[in-house]
Design a protein around this motif. Structure first.
Motif, short mmCIF file in Angstrom:
data_model
loop_
_atom_site.label_atom_id
_atom_site.label_comp_id
_atom_site.label_asym_id
_atom_site.label_seq_id
_atom_site.Cartn_x
_atom_site.Cartn_y
_atom_site.Cartn_z
N LEU A 1 6.20 16.64 -28.62
CA LEU A 1 7.06 16.37 -27.46
C LEU A 1 7.84 15.08 -27.63
CD1 LEU A 1 4.87 17.50 -24.45
CD2 LEU A 1 6.95 18.56 -25.29
N MET A 2 7.20 14.07 -28.18
CA MET A 2 7.89 12.80 -28.41
C MET A 2 9.03 12.98 -29.42
SD MET A 2 6.26 9.16 -29.31
CE MET A 2 7.27 7.80 -29.82
N ILE A 3 8.80 13.76 -30.44
CA ILE A 3 9.85 14.01 -31.43
C ILE A 3 11.00 14.79 -30.80
CG2 ILE A 3 10.39 15.29 -33.55
CD1 ILE A 3 7.55 14.52 -34.52
N VAL A 4 10.70 15.82 -30.02
CA VAL A 4 11.75 16.62 -29.38
C VAL A 4 12.57 15.77 -28.42
CG1 VAL A 4 12.13 18.49 -27.73
CG2 VAL A 4 10.61 18.84 -29.66
N PHE A 5 11.91 14.99 -27.57
CA PHE A 5 12.65 14.16 -26.61
C PHE A 5 13.42 13.04 -27.30
CE2 PHE A 5 9.64 15.94 -23.40
CZ PHE A 5 10.60 16.59 -22.67
N SER A 6 12.91 12.55 -28.42
CA SER A 6 13.66 11.54 -29.19
C SER A 6 14.95 12.13 -29.74
CB SER A 6 12.81 11.02 -30.35
OG SER A 6 11.66 10.38 -29.87
N ILE A 7 14.89 13.37 -30.20
CA ILE A 7 16.09 14.04 -30.71
C ILE A 7 17.10 14.23 -29.58
CG2 ILE A 7 16.95 16.23 -31.64
CD1 ILE A 7 14.31 16.35 -33.25
N PRO B 1 10.80 8.77 -20.27
CA PRO B 1 10.00 7.56 -20.03
C PRO B 1 9.42 6.96 -21.30
CG PRO B 1 9.38 9.30 -18.51
CD PRO B 1 10.32 9.90 -19.50
N ILE B 2 9.06 7.78 -22.25
CA ILE B 2 8.49 7.27 -23.50
C ILE B 2 9.54 6.46 -24.27
CG2 ILE B 2 7.55 7.95 -25.74
CD1 ILE B 2 6.39 10.43 -24.32
N ALA C 1 -3.83 20.27 -28.37
CA ALA C 1 -3.76 19.19 -27.39
C ALA C 1 -3.51 17.84 -28.08
CB ALA C 1 -5.03 19.13 -26.56
N LEU C 2 -4.05 17.68 -29.27
CA LEU C 2 -3.84 16.43 -30.00
C LEU C 2 -2.43 16.33 -30.59
CD1 LEU C 2 -7.26 16.17 -31.86
CD2 LEU C 2 -6.49 14.81 -29.91
N VAL C 3 -1.86 17.46 -30.99
CA VAL C 3 -0.57 17.46 -31.68
C VAL C 3 0.60 17.59 -30.70
CG1 VAL C 3 0.82 18.74 -33.36
CG2 VAL C 3 -1.59 18.34 -33.79
N VAL C 4 0.39 18.18 -29.53
CA VAL C 4 1.50 18.47 -28.63
C VAL C 4 2.22 17.19 -28.15
CG1 VAL C 4 0.21 18.54 -26.45
CG2 VAL C 4 2.24 19.95 -26.74
N MET C 5 1.52 16.12 -27.96
CA MET C 5 2.17 14.87 -27.53
C MET C 5 3.13 14.34 -28.60
SD MET C 5 1.33 14.52 -24.49
CE MET C 5 1.98 12.93 -24.14
N LEU C 6 2.71 14.39 -29.84
CA LEU C 6 3.57 13.95 -30.93
C LEU C 6 4.80 14.86 -31.03
CD1 LEU C 6 4.08 12.10 -33.34
CD2 LEU C 6 2.80 13.73 -34.72
#
Length: 126
Positions: free
Chosen positions: A23-29, A105-106, A16-21
């Motif tokens: 997801l942010m990397i995947v969506f940034s790509i 959105p991020i 749960a702590l790592v999944v947000m990071l």
């Protein structure tokens, strides 16, 4: 005396702590790929519009250049209002302006939304 330690939910908490990071990397790509694709299409559309404009007769040079640029920019839904042409002496210029909408959105908080992209090509009239 035996002390019992329970670690049943430790992996779930760590995930749960790592999944947000992640997801942010995947969506940034994904967003970078979309922006890069739009930049390539805009540059290609400007170059192709200028190429058609310099080999077409002067009566319909601008309209031919704009229609060619729009057809080459079909993958990003490029419109005729995004394309401008100008003639200066023996040089013909096609400029394509496009705005990429940021979907994540991020990322819209980090990058200006919509992100303006410009492609331009200048060729000598033959």
């Amino acid at each position: 005396m035996k002390i019992l330690k329970r670690e049943d939910g430790a992996a779930l908490v760590e995930f749960a702590l790592v999944v947000m990071l992640l997801l942010m990397i995947v969506f940034s790509i994904i967003e970078f790929g979309r922006i890069f694709h739009a930049q390539l299409v805009v540059t290609h559309a400007a170059r192709e519009g200028a190429r058609v404009g310099v080999v077409t007769n002067s009566a319909n040079r601008d309209s031919q250049a704009v229609s060619t640029a729009v057809s080459r920019g079909a993958s990003i839904s490029l419109a005729g209002s995004n394309v401008s042409t100008s003639t200066s002496g023996d040089q013909f210029t096609v400029t394509v302006n496009y705005a990429v909408d940021i979907l994540t959105p991020i990322m819209s908080g980090i990058i200006t939304d919509p992100l303006p992209i410009t492609g331009s090509a200048v060729m000598r009239i033959e």
